[in-house]
Design an enzyme around this catalytic site. Sequence first.
Site, PDB file in Angstrom:
ATOM      1  N   GLU A 192      17.907  26.687  -3.836  1.00 35.25           N
ATOM      2  CA  GLU A 192      17.482  27.978  -3.462  1.00 35.25           C
ATOM      3  C   GLU A 192      18.840  28.845  -2.933  1.00 35.25           C
ATOM      4  O   GLU A 192      19.138  29.062  -2.007  1.00 35.25           O
ATOM      5  CB  GLU A 192      16.743  27.819  -2.047  1.00 35.25           C
ATOM      6  N   GLU A 216       9.912  21.637  -3.993  1.00 34.82           N
ATOM      7  CA  GLU A 216       9.388  21.622  -2.629  1.00 34.82           C
ATOM      8  C   GLU A 216       8.156  22.184  -2.413  1.00 34.82           C
ATOM      9  O   GLU A 216       7.902  23.429  -3.099  1.00 34.82           O
ATOM     10  CB  GLU A 216      10.297  22.520  -1.860  1.00 34.82           C
TER      11      GLU A 216
HETATM   12  O1  IFM Z   1      13.818  23.115   5.034  1.00 36.32           O
HETATM   13  C1  IFM Z   1      13.633  23.948   4.197  1.00 36.32           C
HETATM   14  C2  IFM Z   1      14.590  23.554   3.023  1.00 36.32           C
HETATM   15  O2  IFM Z   1      15.854  23.128   3.393  1.00 36.32           O
HETATM   16  C3  IFM Z   1      14.770  24.473   1.818  1.00 36.32           C
HETATM   17  N1  IFM Z   1      13.499  25.106   1.446  1.00 36.32           N
HETATM   18  C4  IFM Z   1      12.537  25.526   2.620  1.00 36.32           C
HETATM   19  C5  IFM Z   1      12.369  24.310   3.708  1.00 36.32           C
HETATM   20  C6  IFM Z   1      11.468  24.715   4.727  1.00 36.32           C
HETATM   21  O3  IFM Z   1      11.843  25.908   5.387  1.00 36.32           O
END
Ligand code: IFM
Length: 474
Positions: free
Chosen positions: A184, A379
């Site tokens: 990210e 994710e």
């Molecule tokens: O916890 C975070 C993660 O570190 C990166 N993506 C989003 C998740 C939830 O906010």
Amino acid sequence: MTAVDARPQALPGLAFPAGFRWGTATASYQIEGAAAEDGRAPSIWDTFSRTPGKVRNGDTGDIAADHYHRMSEDVALMKDLGVTDYRFSVAWPRVQPTGRGPAVQKGLDFYRRLVDELRAAGIRPVATLYHWDLPQELESPSPGGSAPGGGWPRRETAERFAEYAGIVADALGDRVATWTTLNEPWCAAFLGYASGVHAPGRTEPAASLRAAHHLNLAHGLAVRALRAALPADAEVSLTLNPHAVRALTDAEADRDAARRIDALGNRVFLDPVFHGRLPEDLVADTAGLTDWSFVRDGDLEIASERIDSLGINYYAPTVVAAGTHDGPSPWPGAEEHVRFEPAPGPRTAMDWPVDADGLYELLTRLRDGLPDVPLVITENGAAYDDYADPEGAVHDPERVAYLHQHLAAVHRALAAGVDVRGYFLWSLLDNFEWAYGYSKRFGIVHVDFASQRRTPKDSARWYADVIARNGLPG
Ligand code: IFM
């Protein structure tokens, strides 16, 4: 918070393709703790979390879920779940405490042990090299230090990152086949340097655009370093959190707002990485902030080094309309043009809307734009206010419903011809949720942070069943 319809049985049973990868994901600063052990030096998140008012309740990652000491227990939990893959991140300041110079063997040894235990448990390790814990020394030199600082807006950080990538690949390349450069970069650049809600907490819109470019450059340089160190069949990837942007209405002004956010949220990374160019509209939209002269000849060629797959992190859609929003904003140059609209429907404990259609839209849009790039959901998950009941059980029907709906959306995308190779649930454990500290629980395993006791939630059992049947229950 509105309750989610917790009736997964209302959705159809669906089979996933053979070989689909089922994983869980975590990140170093969010779970490891042991912040000052075995040579680890502070990262920008150690500094930021110690700065009063930056993180809820003054929480830090000093202990987190104590994974550094409980790694074997956590691998055993994953073995019980039956996951095929585990996505973890390597803490740069554990391996190269100042971001420069020789590696700390004890730091590398921790990851060697982790990877060996995973492999012994039949779980494929998926290593991410950067999940936001930049060595503090690279952001700002320690008092009396001679090294220049500056973080991601500074070009040298990209060069240091490539060196670090090579060190980790040399150490683990014989036992890790799947590598991700960055997690990210949008958050690292724009939450870190524009809105300042993430470390290092700077509110410098022009610097955030430099940061975005240097993250693209760092990615490309790291791909080269990885390819030089890894076997030819290693999988090299990048994880983005592309925004599923929707215009509130079909009016031209609203569509233009969506175009701006698509440029700042998506194409600022996708175009350099996959097409070796900057989006022209982004350059025009941000002309009041920068002339982009920090992009040097050859940079975009480096950023567009071939990768084998793209990781997608998705939680909720972004709905926009023509209007304004207040700064400091993570959308440099868009403050006078865009307003953000709450998407309707139920919400998670983060106050994020539950909207699985956004994931389907994103996947099909990416397929259309990048037809030859395999996608992996690196994710997806949800925070809810979970607690252990008097019997010690943790019932989380809202999370089960969220996961079911989103996996059904992945299945729909597969049926529509999108090449999705796997799904990593965020997250294995309750953990340090950045500026929210420990107040938000994303885990499918509950962590009592006082005792560090782990309790699989109902969602963990549900996910184990999904993995076992390679599909969703009917
Ligand atoms: O916890 C975070 C993660 O570190 C990166 N993506 C989003 C998740 C939830 O906010």
